[in-house]
Design a protein around this motif. Structure first.
Motif, short mmCIF file in Angstrom:
data_model
loop_
_atom_site.label_atom_id
_atom_site.label_comp_id
_atom_site.label_asym_id
_atom_site.label_seq_id
_atom_site.Cartn_x
_atom_site.Cartn_y
_atom_site.Cartn_z
N GLY A 47 60.05 3.93 11.13
CA GLY A 47 60.90 2.86 10.61
C GLY A 47 61.48 1.99 11.71
O GLY A 47 60.84 1.74 12.74
N GLU A 48 62.74 1.54 11.50
CA GLU A 48 63.37 0.67 12.49
C GLU A 48 64.88 0.85 12.46
O GLU A 48 65.46 1.32 11.48
N TYR A 49 65.50 0.48 13.59
CA TYR A 49 66.96 0.52 13.69
C TYR A 49 67.41 -0.58 14.65
O TYR A 49 66.61 -1.12 15.44
N GLN A 50 68.70 -0.88 14.60
CA GLN A 50 69.31 -1.79 15.55
C GLN A 50 70.65 -1.21 15.98
O GLN A 50 71.35 -0.58 15.18
N ALA A 51 70.99 -1.42 17.24
CA ALA A 51 72.29 -0.99 17.76
C ALA A 51 73.07 -2.25 18.13
O ALA A 51 72.69 -2.96 19.06
N ARG A 52 74.14 -2.53 17.38
CA ARG A 52 74.91 -3.74 17.60
C ARG A 52 76.40 -3.44 17.50
O ARG A 52 76.83 -2.74 16.57
N ASN A 53 77.16 -3.96 18.45
CA ASN A 53 78.62 -3.89 18.39
C ASN A 53 79.14 -2.47 18.13
O ASN A 53 80.06 -2.25 17.35
N GLY A 54 78.51 -1.52 18.78
CA GLY A 54 78.97 -0.15 18.63
C GLY A 54 78.63 0.48 17.31
O GLY A 54 79.22 1.51 16.93
N LYS A 55 77.66 -0.06 16.58
CA LYS A 55 77.23 0.49 15.30
C LYS A 55 75.71 0.64 15.30
O LYS A 55 74.99 -0.16 15.90
N LEU A 56 75.24 1.68 14.59
CA LEU A 56 73.81 1.87 14.39
C LEU A 56 73.46 1.42 12.98
O LEU A 56 74.05 1.88 12.01
N GLN A 57 72.49 0.52 12.88
CA GLN A 57 72.01 0.06 11.58
C GLN A 57 70.58 0.58 11.41
O GLN A 57 69.67 0.15 12.12
N ILE A 58 70.42 1.52 10.47
CA ILE A 58 69.14 2.20 10.30
C ILE A 58 68.58 1.84 8.93
O ILE A 58 69.25 1.99 7.91
N VAL A 169 74.56 2.63 7.98
CA VAL A 169 75.33 2.16 9.13
C VAL A 169 76.16 3.31 9.65
O VAL A 169 76.94 3.92 8.91
N LEU A 170 76.00 3.64 10.93
CA LEU A 170 76.77 4.71 11.55
C LEU A 170 77.71 4.13 12.60
O LEU A 170 77.28 3.42 13.51
N ASP A 171 79.01 4.41 12.44
CA ASP A 171 80.01 3.97 13.41
C ASP A 171 80.14 4.93 14.58
O ASP A 171 80.42 4.53 15.70
N SER A 172 79.97 6.21 14.30
CA SER A 172 80.14 7.19 15.38
C SER A 172 79.46 8.50 15.01
O SER A 172 79.35 8.86 13.84
N ILE A 173 78.96 9.16 16.02
CA ILE A 173 78.50 10.55 15.94
C ILE A 173 79.07 11.24 17.16
O ILE A 173 78.68 10.93 18.29
N ASP A 174 80.01 12.14 16.94
CA ASP A 174 80.73 12.77 18.05
C ASP A 174 80.54 14.28 18.05
O ASP A 174 80.55 14.91 16.99
N PHE A 175 80.38 14.84 19.25
CA PHE A 175 80.50 16.29 19.42
C PHE A 175 81.96 16.58 19.75
O PHE A 175 82.53 15.98 20.67
N VAL A 176 82.57 17.49 19.00
CA VAL A 176 83.99 17.80 19.16
C VAL A 176 84.19 19.30 19.21
O VAL A 176 83.29 20.09 18.89
#
Length: 621
Positions: A47-58, A169-176
């Motif tokens: 598929g395709e994705y874009q990374a813009r302004n701190g967001k992932l658009q998949i 749309v993903l704003d963040s994926i964090d390991f905590v």
């Protein structure tokens, strides 16, 4: 870019136990630098994705993963060097997806494969599915996922594979982690600047925008710019301090920055960075998280060096010095999951890190840099302070390779630092030290770089003057005219294209018979000139030629590629013979005086690599 969250951010989870969680690692996004492969950050399986302004658009139907240099999690290194025993995931975004948490590993290499020089071949990657969840993300929710116990995994990289069931749309994926930090971290970044105005201004702009706190009283990070050329064009403001400084090289610049941090009294950790190296801000944040949870004594974190000219090639993952500098895991491909997993192996552990990115705890500082000016100061700094040097996925800098910078001046600087460290830091005997010096000299001589060979001899003569030579030549002003002459004789005839008939050889192992002939004839130097091949042979520029390829060739064409402009150097047997005689006399003198010289260096080296030395030096200027 990163999301710019403050370090060690505490977040309320949606777990029933109501625990609070602390950020360990967040996504690093590709920035504006177009030459950096997107595969360094995210991997698109379909598929395709874009990374813009701190967001992932998949896009719907896409399959996307974080098994990459910047966004996979180094599970074993976190487990072995911190008190973290379990980690969780936190996601925020909009859309439906299937999220898989996976562990990637590779089989152990065959016995006898040297870990420093792993070949560029690919190999199998084994993926283990740890958990899978169907998620329906909404804008105002954060989804924490079940904790992963680090003890359950002995090695490998932890990563996510995401199947987008609709546009996502993903704003963040964090390991905590639920564990609070065990160490306070207030970081002082020291950058030594010399005549790279554009580079330093760009670096400072990024640090100001993405890392430095607007209120210096609340800042976790302070920036010290030691301006050795007094022209950086940056003003002291807030938590940025510019210190005009006399040019004593990297050793003097970083020492001046260290003095400033010591005097401030509240800095717990320091990061050295070159002014010609750039890094992702997320690498600095990741380092700070590691230090916040570190339990390893005398831990230092060294960033891998990724080639600036080819951002898919890792120049080295730390270094090892035993009298000669060795690059560990050299020339790995950042886009290859197999190579990333090779880089995780610590069978051959680094004992120093380059100052393009080198972090350490201030309380572990026993020695300051020795006044080498440049070259070798980073090696001695790590060895004398007995740092446990750690490299880890996602912590790196982009910079020029040493081959790209090599000339007669760097040959001089390399030779004298290697020699001093063999004498005073490693305590080698005269035979081993002479072998090391001889190897550096012959690399230049047999590559037809006669100015560099001359520079190695001069380096040995200067070292034999004793440690006081370095105090008397802190700024190198008395040596630069001579080194310029060496550099002039090091250069060949400039050409716009390779000469007709130039041979371009493939990399292959030399036969035993050829190796014996190369040794007995000093790579053809002792063979009469009329027997040498007159056709030039192509070589990439660097510290030395591939001796097997240039064996018995009269001419060498050095160029970045076979079809690019370069220079033609030629074998000069009479000059090479004179240099051999000069080196022999120099080596005999070193052998005779070695015991006395080593005693002097062993006694005086600690004083030169001390805080008092640099305070005294700067009080006089």
């Amino acid at each position: 870019m990163t999301s710019g969250l403050p370090m060690h951010e505490t977040v309320k989870s949606h777990y029933p136990d109501g625990k609070q969680y602390h950020l360990l690692q967040e996504l690093i996004f590709p920035g504006e630098q177009k030459h950096r492969p997107r595969e360094n950050y995210f991997r698109l399986d379909e598929g395709e994705y874009q990374a813009r302004n701190g967001k992932l658009q998949i896009s719907q139907g896409s399959v996307f993963s974080t098994l990459t240099f910047y966004n996979a999690f180094s599970i074993a290194k976190w487990r072995n060097n911190t008190n973290i025993d379990a980690i969780s995931l936190r996601l925020k975004g909009v859309g439906k997806c299937t999220l898989e948490l996976r562990l990637a590993t590779i089989p152990s290499p065959p016995p006898g494969v040297p870990e420093m020089t792993v070949p560029m071949a690919e190999g199998p990657v084994v993926e283990q599915l740890l958990s899978s969840r169907q998620l329906a993300l909404t804008e105002d929710e954060e989804f924490p996922l079940d904790a992963v116990k680090l003890a359950d995994s002995t090695s490998g990289l932890l990563f996510l594979r995401i199947h987008a069931q609709e546009d996502l749309v993903l704003d963040s994926i964090d390991f905590v982690t639920s564990r609070p930090p065990v160490n306070s971290v207030k970081l002082g970044i020291v950058i030594t600047h010399f005549n790279r105005v554009s580079a330093i201004q760009s670096a400072v702009d990024r640090l100001k925008n993405e890392l430095l706190h607007i209120d210096p009283n609340q800042a976790e990070v302070q920036l010290i710019i030691v301006d050795n050329s007094d022209n950086c064009g940056i003003q002291t403001e807030g938590n940025i301090r510019v210190i005009p400084n006399r040019n004593y090289g990297g050793a003097g610049g970083f020492s001046r920055g260290l003095l400033q941090l010591v005097d401030e009294g509240n800095i717990t950790h320091c990061l050295f960075m070159d002014d010609d190296a750039t890094c992702e801000i997320g690498s600095i944040q990741r380092m700070m998280s590691l230090f916040a949870y570190a339990t390893t004594e005398r831990l230092a974190i060294a960033g891998s060096l990724i080639q600036l000219a080819d951002a898919s090639t890792i120049y080295e993952v730390g270094g090892y010095f035993d009298g000669i500098c060795h690059r560990i895991h050299r020339n790995l491909d950042t886009r290859s999951p197999y190579h990333l997993l090779l880089a995780e192996r610590e069978v051959f552990k680094p004992n120093y890190g380059g100052w393009w990115f080198f972090g350490f705890c201030m309380k572990d500082l026993a020695f300051f840099p020795f006044p080498f000016f440049v070259r070798g100061d980073d090696v001695a700094f790590s060895l004398t302070n007995r740092f446990n040097v750690l490299t880890i996925n996602g912590i790196s800098a982009y910079g020029d390779t040493f081959e790209a910078k090599h000339n007669a001046t760097t040959s001089y600087l390399d030779s004298r630092s290697h020699l001093v460290q063999q004498i005073a830091v490693l305590g080698h005997g005269r035979i081993r030290t002479l072998k090391g010096l001889g190897a550096l000299f012959l690399k230049s001589l047999l590559s037809c770089r006669y100015g560099s060979a001359d520079a190695s001899i001069q380096a040995a003569l200067d070292v034999m003057q004793g440690p006081s030579f370095f105090r008397q030549n802190l700024d190198m002003s008395s040596r630069f005219p001579l080194l310029r002459k060496f550099s002039e004789t090091d250069r060949g005839v400039p050409l716009e294209r390779r000469p007709p008939g130039t041979v371009v050889k493939q990399l292959e192992a030399d036969s035993t018979a050829k190796k014996i002939a190369m040794i007995l004839t000093l790579n053809g130097l002792l063979i009469p000139g009329f027997l040498h091949r007159k056709t030039p042979v192509y070589q990439a520029p660097g510290i030395k030629a591939r001796l097997g390829q240039v064996f018995c060739h009269k001419h060498i064409y050095y160029a970045v590629t076979p079809d690019s402009p370069g220079e033609l150097v030629s074998l000069d047997q009479w000059r090479a013979t004179r240099l051999l005689c000069s080196f022999a006399l120099c080596a005999m003198r070193l052998a005779v005086t070695y015991a006395r010289l080593q005693k002097t260096y062993l006694e005086e080296f600690p004083g030169y690599a001390s805080e008092n030395f640099w305070r005294s030096t700067y009080s006089e200027t």
